[in-house]
Design a protein around this motif. Structure first.
Motif, PDB file in Angstrom:
ATOM      1  N   HIS A 221      48.593  43.631   6.376  1.00  0.00           N
ATOM      2  CA  HIS A 221      48.949  43.766   7.961  1.00  0.00           C
ATOM      3  C   HIS A 221      48.230  42.809   8.716  1.00  0.00           C
ATOM      4  O   HIS A 221      46.854  42.420   8.450  1.00  0.00           O
ATOM      5  CB  HIS A 221      48.608  45.144   8.267  1.00  0.00           C
ATOM      6  N   LEU A 259      50.134  50.111  10.875  1.00  0.00           N
ATOM      7  CA  LEU A 259      49.886  49.068  10.381  1.00  0.00           C
ATOM      8  C   LEU A 259      50.902  47.893  10.311  1.00  0.00           C
ATOM      9  O   LEU A 259      51.989  48.278   9.935  1.00  0.00           O
ATOM     10  CB  LEU A 259      49.491  49.186   8.715  1.00  0.00           C
ATOM     11  N   SER A 261      52.904  44.220  10.330  1.00  0.00           N
ATOM     12  CA  SER A 261      53.058  43.001   9.579  1.00  0.00           C
ATOM     13  C   SER A 261      54.096  42.150  10.255  1.00  0.00           C
ATOM     14  O   SER A 261      55.343  42.752  10.589  1.00  0.00           O
ATOM     15  CB  SER A 261      52.963  43.114   8.223  1.00  0.00           C
TER      16      SER A 261
END
Length: 265
Positions: A221, A259, A261
């Motif tokens: 992440h 988290l 990304s």
């Protein structure tokens, strides 16, 4: 899904670890032929809702018990759950349920009970289903993730869109099927609109789903955002709605932070 061998082994291990649990689908009788009643190679029983009124009533009672004021009304269960689709169920002896759920239903030890349930609605986009309701009363078993996975397999879903709240523990269950691509805000609003988002899961790769279900899918992440930072999370949804590819990566939420990304390749 393709490459489902590992996922099948995991599902078999789940049922072996929890004897007495069986997989069912409850829906309008005419849908039986459209369902995959051997999801991941495992047996499932289809029960026509027209002839299983007590099971439908038990589901209704548990849904309303779990969700309180936003639990499904009876007419919605009939018109929008059972008539167009089917609910995936894990059934078990009542002694396996959380005590409060068993007490709510007033069941004896060996009475058949719904231990977990998942409903995803068909959409006008082929292969895309909309996650509506996930229930689990079998703590510590992973039943919530498995009833979701197996129901989507019965439905032959290729993609799933769902609704969740940043601070809801269900995010960790949803990410058991893989990274959650952020789509944006809920069309038409939501009771918890300021902390709610729409996500999409790609279900086409069974091997990746298996890795995620085993909590072995390790994706880096780039950002951690507190679930209480609604301004920052709102900006994240602005970016997603503008077309950016943003994901919540497993386990989705950790230590009060989502988290995030920008790349899951």
């Amino acid at each position: 899904m393709r490459d489902t061998e590992a996922l099948t082994r995991q599902a078999e291990a789940f049922f072996s670890a929890h004897p007495g649990v069986s997989l069912l689908a409850l829906g309008a009788g005419e849908h039986a032929e459209s369902m995959d009643l051997s999801p991941l190679g495992l047996p499932a029983t289809y029960l026509p809702a027209e002839r299983n009124l007590s099971l439908a009533a038990q589901y209704l009672a548990l849904n309303q018990f779990a969700f309180g004021g936003i639990g499904v009304p009876r007419w919605v269960l009939s018109d929008l759950y059972l008539m167009p689709g089917a609910i995936g169920l894990l059934r078990c002896p009542a002694r396996m349920l959380k005590l409060e759920a068993r007490a709510h239903l007033g069941l004896e030890d060996e009475d058949p009970a719904i231990g977990a349930a998942y409903y995803a609605a068909p959409s006008v986009t082929p292969g895309l289903f909309i996650g509506v309701s996930l229930l689990s009363f079998l703590p510590g078993t992973g039943a919530g993730a498995w009833v979701k996975t197996l129901t989507l397999s019965m439905l032959r879903a290729k993609r799933l869109r769902g609704v969740a709240q940043w601070d809801n523990p269900s995010v960790r269950v949803h990410s058991r099927l893989g990274p959650l691509r952020l789509v944006g805000r809920v069309p038409g609003g939501h009771e918890y609109g300021e902390r709610t988002f729409v996500y999409e899961t790609d279900l086409s790769d069974g091997a990746r789903v298996a890795e995620a279900m085993a909590r072995r899918l390790s994706l880096p992440h780039s950002r951690r955002i507190a679930v209480t930072d609604l301004a920052e999370l709102s900006e994240l949804l602005d970016r997603a709605e503008a077309g950016e590819q943003l994901y919540l990566v497993p386990p989705g939420v950790q230590d009060g932070h989502v988290l995030v990304s920008e790349d899951v390749t």
